[in-house]
Motif scaffolding. Structure first.
Motif, mmCIF file in Angstrom:
data_model
loop_
_atom_site.group_PDB
_atom_site.id
_atom_site.type_symbol
_atom_site.label_atom_id
_atom_site.label_comp_id
_atom_site.label_asym_id
_atom_site.label_seq_id
_atom_site.Cartn_x
_atom_site.Cartn_y
_atom_site.Cartn_z
ATOM 1 N N THR A 137 0.936 -1.242 0.001
ATOM 2 C CA THR A 137 0.055 0.042 -0.075
ATOM 3 C C THR A 137 0.834 1.088 -0.050
ATOM 4 O O THR A 137 0.644 2.170 -0.808
ATOM 5 C CB THR A 137 -0.982 -0.237 1.240
ATOM 6 N N PHE A 138 1.719 1.407 0.868
ATOM 7 C CA PHE A 138 2.574 2.484 0.860
ATOM 8 C C PHE A 138 3.775 2.282 0.198
ATOM 9 O O PHE A 138 4.760 1.528 0.438
ATOM 10 C CB PHE A 138 3.073 2.797 2.570
ATOM 11 N N LEU A 139 3.899 3.174 -0.876
ATOM 12 C CA LEU A 139 5.100 3.087 -1.766
ATOM 13 C C LEU A 139 5.804 4.415 -2.012
ATOM 14 O O LEU A 139 5.180 5.255 -2.009
ATOM 15 C CB LEU A 139 4.415 2.636 -3.331
ATOM 16 N N TYR A 140 7.085 4.123 -2.086
ATOM 17 C CA TYR A 140 7.849 5.648 -2.191
ATOM 18 C C TYR A 140 7.803 5.935 -3.636
ATOM 19 O O TYR A 140 7.950 5.116 -4.565
ATOM 20 C CB TYR A 140 9.327 5.278 -1.867
ATOM 21 N N ALA A 141 7.418 7.284 -3.878
ATOM 22 C CA ALA A 141 7.143 7.834 -5.208
ATOM 23 C C ALA A 141 8.769 8.243 -5.828
ATOM 24 O O ALA A 141 9.156 9.463 -5.746
ATOM 25 C CB ALA A 141 6.431 9.174 -5.147
ATOM 26 N N ASP A 142 9.184 7.085 -6.420
ATOM 27 C CA ASP A 142 10.414 7.083 -7.211
ATOM 28 C C ASP A 142 10.138 7.715 -8.567
ATOM 29 O O ASP A 142 8.833 8.023 -8.844
ATOM 30 C CB ASP A 142 11.122 5.882 -7.039
ATOM 31 N N LYS A 143 11.219 7.791 -9.258
ATOM 32 C CA LYS A 143 10.868 8.425 -10.726
ATOM 33 C C LYS A 143 9.956 7.537 -11.383
ATOM 34 O O LYS A 143 9.202 8.282 -12.168
ATOM 35 C CB LYS A 143 12.407 8.371 -11.168
ATOM 36 N N GLU A 144 10.078 6.350 -11.379
ATOM 37 C CA GLU A 144 9.054 5.264 -12.020
ATOM 38 C C GLU A 144 7.703 5.645 -11.875
ATOM 39 O O GLU A 144 6.773 5.598 -12.632
ATOM 40 C CB GLU A 144 9.532 3.828 -12.052
ATOM 41 N N ARG A 145 7.540 5.779 -10.427
ATOM 42 C CA ARG A 145 5.914 5.911 -9.997
ATOM 43 C C ARG A 145 5.519 7.355 -10.082
ATOM 44 O O ARG A 145 4.438 7.413 -10.258
ATOM 45 C CB ARG A 145 5.775 5.294 -8.613
ATOM 46 N N ARG A 146 6.274 8.230 -10.057
ATOM 47 C CA ARG A 146 5.919 9.452 -10.683
ATOM 48 C C ARG A 146 5.358 9.612 -11.859
ATOM 49 O O ARG A 146 4.741 10.792 -12.281
ATOM 50 C CB ARG A 146 7.121 10.651 -10.213
#
Length: 610
Positions: A137-146
């Protein structure tokens, strides 16, 4: 034109002919008409049922989407969750991150989402690099997810709820900001298409085709064999702005459909989606033809059975019916005598007895109705006189002149001459009212009373109110019901001028219309009234019921004019909120006092006498 006669037909033959002309033929024609329009009715009823079903499906979809939207909104506005995810908060060790998940993060998402919705996926993309991910559920907003479509759409929306579709899943997302308007995280829920498909398939099985599409025509879900992610934007039924059912033809197969289009949202709280329902018209027409054939068969059988029964019973009643018809002819010629009947006490016997009772009642009614009509006329006249008298008594004031005179003298002795003049005008106004005899006065006297009343009001309001009166000399001596104009002017002061802040003006004009009637117009530039209030007043003025009231108003004036002059005269009102009100009184021109005309017609000028 002489009636058509059939001298060779006896009563039985004529009744048979009557049966065919009045029952058989009309029923056949009516059956054909009903069956001919049944196809349209079937289509209309089916369309109506499908439209109601589609609306219910749309509501179910909105309820489902509302659940997801509530979860996203609640999480994005959760201040404690915001504090845990804020990039400004530094987690010194993995143990601190684990504590954050244990104390709040896992609990808020489990009870607020996972416990309620196991099929969808909740993602919270946070920007705090010191907080550990849970890989679920809690995911760090890295470049790919952004770079994800849901992330970028939420950021562009700037804190508003955003809907969209990415590959096989539908998403709803919203950003989370801290107190300094810095981005903290993006809350996103991915909804499986199967949830929409399940809502569509909850409806009763039918041949109808259903599509849930976005604004561009991309299909989000349907009950057909076609897979999602195809577009119907180029198809003839795709008309998102059409609110009423419409017909289309499939160009490829030539099939005809009735299309029901329902908007699921406007793109803000709900997504800008549409639900299209395609009802096959060819199947409905086939059903209509089957119903028509069955209807023809049933109606034909019923007509044959009814004809047989009619023919069997006709011979048994013909003789007595002939005697009864003959007696009716005698009565029609004015000879009111009863009929002798020695037959059995069946329906014909009851009919004969009822006929005899009718003759006796008719003889009595002729005498009774004559007396009743005389009494009704007398009661009506007395009722109108009583209503006129009651309305007149409502506006006949009785005042204490000695008290007013004492007040005036006291003011005069104290040096308040202006107020003393106002009290004197008021005393004269009351004395004028009390000294009026009868119901009618000259128009000039009525307007003189109005001027005295307005002078008192001008003393009260000073420069806030101004007025003008226009009365041509040629109509100054015509007679009108007393206190007809004053209540209207009082309304203009009280409801028009008194309730505004600035200055106001009242205009009273009297003239004659093109048809020769008397027209008195009272107009102000005061507060005015909304349209719904004007409509309510007009309905009250048109009401035939005379309302007894202790106040003097438009209804009282309208009722008195109607009682004196009948229809065609009365009160008309126009008003606009913030612009003022115009009241128009219309009545015939009376050159002589009506009470002086004892038995003859009134001296009325105009196109007609009323």
């Amino acid at each position: 034109m002489k009636p058509i006669r059939f001298p060779r037909l006896n009563l039985q033959g004529k009744l048979l002919l009557l049966y065919f002309l009045t029952i058989f033929v009309p029923l056949v024609a009516m059956g054909q008409i009903i069956l001919s329009v049944s196809g349209k009715k079937i289509i209309e009823q089916t369309t109506s049922l499908m439209q109601e079903s589609s609306q219910q499906t749309a509501k179910n979809i909105q309820v489902l989407l509302n659940q997801y939207a509530d979860i996203v909104n609640r999480l994005s506005l959760d201040q404690q969750l915001n504090n845990y995810l804020n990039p400004a908060r530094v987690y010194e060790s993995e143990l601190e991150s684990i504590d954050a998940y244990s104390l709040y993060l896992k609990a808020v998402t489990y009870y607020d989402f996972n416990f309620k919705e196991p099929t969808a996926k909740l993602h919270i993309y946070f920007l705090n690099s010191t907080l550990l991910q849970d890989s679920n559920t809690f995911l760090y907003a890295d470049k790919e997810r952004r770079a994800l479509a849901e992330y970028q759409a939420a950021v562009q929306a700037g804190g508003e709820l955003v809907w969209g579709k990415d590959r096989e899943r539908i998403y709803v997302a919203r950003t989370m900001y801290d107190m300094q308007k810095h981005l903290v995280a993006v809350v996103s829920i991915q909804i499986p298409e199967s949830r929409l498909y399940a809502l569509i398939m909850e409806r009763e099985k039918s041949d109808s085709r259903l599509y849930i599409t976005d604004r561009a025509g991309n299909v989000l879900s349907s009950n057909t064999q076609e897979q999602p992610n195809f577009s119907v934007g180029a198809m003839p039924f795709f008309k998102p702005g059409e609110r009423k059912p419409f017909d289309v033809t499939d160009g490829a197969a030539g099939n005809r459909y009735k299309v029901v289009s329902i908007e699921l949202g406007d793109g803000t709280f709900y997504p800008d989606w549409h639900l299209f329902t395609l009802i096959p018209l060819d199947r409905l027409i086939d059903d209509e033809r089957k119903i028509r054939r069955l209807g023809l068969l049933v109606s034909s059988a019923g007509l044959l059975v009814s004809f047989g029964l009619f023919l069997m019973l006709l011979t048994r009643i013909t003789a007595r019916i002939k005697a009864l018809v003959q007696k009716m002819r005698i009565v029609r010629n004015g000879e009111l005598t009863v009929m002798d009947d020695s037959g059995p006490p069946d329906e014909i016997g009851v009919l004969t007895q009822s006929f005899n009772d009718m003759i006796r009642d008719l003889q009595q009614s002729i005498y009774d109705n004559y007396e009743v009509n005389l009494k009704l006329k007398d009661i009506t006249i007395k009722k109108q006189e009583a209503e006129l008298y009651a309305l007149q008594n409502q506006i006949n004031p009785h005042f204490l002149f000695n008290t007013l005179e004492s007040i005036r003298m006291g003011l005069h002795n104290k040096g308040d001459g202006e107020t003393a003049v106002i009290v004197l005008n008021l005393s004269r106004l009351f004395r004028h009212l009390l000294n009026w005899q009868g119901e009618f006065i000259r128009l000039g006297e009525e307007l003189e009373l109005v001027n005295k009343y307005l002078s008192i009001q001008k003393y009260r309001f000073q420069d806030k109110i101004s007025y003008e009166t226009e009365l041509p000399d040629r109509i100054a001596d015509v007679y009108i019901p007393k206190l007809t104009v004053q209540p209207v002017v009082e309304n203009a002061v009280k409801h028009g001028i008194e309730s505004i802040r600035g200055r106001g003006r009242i205009s009273i004009r009297a003239d004659r219309t093109a048809e020769g009637a008397l027209r008195i117009v009272v107009e102000d530039d005061g507060a005015g009234m909304p349209e719904e209030m004007v409509e309510r007043i007009r309905r009250e003025l048109e009401s035939a019921h005379i309302k007894k009231s202790g106040s003097i108003g438009l209804k009282n004036v309208s009722d008195r004019i109607a009682l004196h002059f009948g229809k065609g005269y009365g009160v008309a009102i126009r008003s606009r909120l913030g612009e003022g009100t115009r009241v128009e009184l219309t009545m015939p021109v009376l050159l002589h006092h009506p009470m002086n005309e004892e038995e003859g017609d009134r001296d009325v000028q105009g196109d007609d006498r009323r």
